[in-house]
Write a protein that holds these residues in place. Structure first.
Motif, PDB file in Angstrom:
ATOM      1  N   LEU A   1       1.518 -26.099  37.570  1.00  0.00           N
ATOM      2  CA  LEU A   1       2.819 -26.036  36.449  1.00  0.00           C
ATOM      3  C   LEU A   1       1.943 -25.465  35.211  1.00  0.00           C
ATOM      4  CD1 LEU A   1       3.834 -28.595  34.755  1.00  0.00           C
ATOM      5  CD2 LEU A   1       1.494 -30.174  34.998  1.00  0.00           C
ATOM      6  N   GLY A   2       0.100 -24.594  35.543  1.00  0.00           N
ATOM      7  CA  GLY A   2      -0.724 -24.340  34.978  1.00  0.00           C
ATOM      8  C   GLY A   2      -0.159 -22.864  34.552  1.00  0.00           C
ATOM      9  N   VAL A   3      -0.310 -22.119  35.635  1.00  0.00           N
ATOM     10  CA  VAL A   3       1.321 -20.724  35.546  1.00  0.00           C
ATOM     11  C   VAL A   3       2.707 -20.974  34.697  1.00  0.00           C
ATOM     12  CG1 VAL A   3       2.407 -19.199  37.047  1.00  0.00           C
ATOM     13  CG2 VAL A   3       0.205 -19.824  37.690  1.00  0.00           C
ATOM     14  N   SER A   4       3.103 -22.024  35.053  1.00  0.00           N
ATOM     15  CA  SER A   4       4.555 -22.587  34.109  1.00  0.00           C
ATOM     16  C   SER A   4       4.110 -22.094  32.596  1.00  0.00           C
ATOM     17  CB  SER A   4       5.246 -23.896  34.653  1.00  0.00           C
ATOM     18  OG  SER A   4       4.680 -24.660  34.034  1.00  0.00           O
ATOM     19  N   VAL A   5       3.299 -23.148  32.267  1.00  0.00           N
ATOM     20  CA  VAL A   5       2.811 -23.138  30.595  1.00  0.00           C
ATOM     21  C   VAL A   5       2.115 -21.401  30.224  1.00  0.00           C
ATOM     22  CG1 VAL A   5       1.317 -24.222  29.648  1.00  0.00           C
ATOM     23  CG2 VAL A   5       2.022 -26.109  31.174  1.00  0.00           C
ATOM     24  N   LEU A   6       1.809 -21.511  31.347  1.00  0.00           N
ATOM     25  CA  LEU A   6       0.693 -19.651  30.711  1.00  0.00           C
ATOM     26  C   LEU A   6       1.874 -19.130  30.184  1.00  0.00           C
ATOM     27  CD1 LEU A   6      -1.522 -18.621  29.943  1.00  0.00           C
ATOM     28  CD2 LEU A   6      -2.071 -17.565  32.508  1.00  0.00           C
ATOM     29  N   ILE A   7       2.499 -18.465  31.628  1.00  0.00           N
ATOM     30  CA  ILE A   7       3.483 -17.656  31.139  1.00  0.00           C
ATOM     31  C   ILE A   7       4.854 -18.185  30.372  1.00  0.00           C
ATOM     32  CG2 ILE A   7       5.635 -18.353  33.567  1.00  0.00           C
ATOM     33  CD1 ILE A   7       4.978 -14.755  32.529  1.00  0.00           C
ATOM     34  N   PHE A   8       5.366 -19.014  29.956  1.00  0.00           N
ATOM     35  CA  PHE A   8       6.286 -19.626  29.085  1.00  0.00           C
ATOM     36  C   PHE A   8       6.012 -19.238  27.666  1.00  0.00           C
ATOM     37  CE2 PHE A   8       9.341 -22.291  26.642  1.00  0.00           C
ATOM     38  CZ  PHE A   8      10.558 -22.325  26.992  1.00  0.00           C
ATOM     39  N   VAL A   9       4.673 -19.541  27.590  1.00  0.00           N
ATOM     40  CA  VAL A   9       3.859 -18.961  25.955  1.00  0.00           C
ATOM     41  C   VAL A   9       3.520 -18.193  25.674  1.00  0.00           C
ATOM     42  CG1 VAL A   9       1.420 -19.729  24.842  1.00  0.00           C
ATOM     43  CG2 VAL A   9       2.884 -22.056  26.451  1.00  0.00           C
TER      44      VAL A   9
END
Length: 320
Positions: free
Chosen positions: A17-25
């Motif tokens: 979940l953290g990776v998904s937020v980071l790459i998206f932002v």
């Protein structure tokens, strides 16, 4: 064991979940406009067409709204669509996954073989030079980026000797010999880079086990050095090294990215690079999330396997 498994699953889910937020932002904060890359040359673009395209792709929505649409689509089994070609990201990844898995498997096999041979050699041959040479190999392999080894191999085997193609990919089903010739240098490059940390970890474990009492007893019985290492030292050193191997396996897909770019290998690495130039956010975030998921799943499997192979860990967890 069940509680440990549930905790590890929860941690793995949070990491993804953290990776998904980071790459998206991060992608949304980078300069460049995916609609410009899709339409063409900036000086000929109709602003109204760009605005309509941004609206069509949902880029005018706030970032949290865009993220929610993307992440809920993933839970529905869709990674989204390419901003550039409008193909489904899952289809694009499926087209590139085979070459990347082939390269990763070959690189991993070479890495394990190199690691075992080069780590055991200084332990069997108690001489100064084997240890120094293996140490230099390890430091170089960990310090230099993969493209350096790739360029060196290209200069030797393609430019100087002319025995291997300098780039490209031939499917195994079409021409097995051609496939092997194009695979040699990328796999060797990846194998060298992956073997270096494995060697360092395995040498450390070998040195520790080599000083144990049961090894001294075996040596005192007159057993040859090679037999002592292979029967008593190496088997006991391999289990702790399993953790290092898990990290290596988890990172092998991402490690192949740079190698694919050097050798023009049509895998996920080339897909990411092409997508970065095109500002194709949908493909980048879908591919990176897949690589992160592979890393997390492999490391979770290694942790569980480690607990199964080493009863002391299960006993320790039970007492806690």
């Amino acid at each position: 064991m069940t509680g440990y498994l549930l905790r590890r699953l929860a941690v793995s889910a949070l990491m993804l979940l953290g990776v998904s937020v980071l790459i998206f932002v991060v992608l949304r904060l980078l300069p460049g406009d995916p609609t410009v890359a899709r339409v063409g040359a900036a000086q000929n673009i109709d602003p109204a067409a760009l605005a309509a395209l941004r609206e069509e792709l949902g880029l005018n929505d706030p970032i949290p709204v865009q993220y929610w649409a993307w992440i809920t689509g993933i839970f529905g089994g869709e990674l989204g669509r390419s901003y550039f070609s409008q193909f489904d990201v899952t289809v694009l990844i499926g087209q590139r996954l085979g070459p990347t898995l082939e390269l990763s498997a070959a690189g991993l096999v070479l890495a394990v073989l190199l690691a075992v041979v080069l780590a055991v050699l200084p332990t069997v041959v108690r001489s100064r030079w084997p240890g120094r040479l293996v140490g230099a190999y390890t430091v170089t392999g960990m310090a230099a980026p993969p493209f350096v080894f790739g360029i060196v191999l290209l200069a030797i085997f393609s430019v100087k000797l002319g025995v291997l193609p300098h780039q490209g990919y031939v499917p195994l089903t079409e021409d097995p010999v051609g496939n092997l010739r194009t695979l040699v240098m990328p796999a060797l490059t990846l194998g060298i880079c992956l073997s270096a940390p494995l060697i360092r970890h395995l040498r450390s474990e070998l040195s520790e086990v080599d000083a144990a009492a049961h090894v001294r007893t075996a040596t005192g019985k007159g057993i040859g050095r090679r037999a002592v290492v292979l029967r008593h030292v190496l088997p006991n050193a391999l289990l702790p090294a399993l953790t290092s191997l898990g990290v290596t396996v988890g990172g092998v897909l991402s490690g192949a990215v740079a190698v694919e770019y050097v050798f023009n290998w049509p895998g996920l690495g080339m897909l990411i690079v092409d997508s970065v130039f095109k500002r194709d956010y949908g493909v980048i975030q879908g591919t990176v999330l897949l690589l992160a998921a592979a890393f997390v799943v492999v490391n979770l499997a290694v942790d569980l396997l480690y607990g199964v192979l080493d009863p002391r860990l299960r006993i320790g967890r039970a007492h806690r």
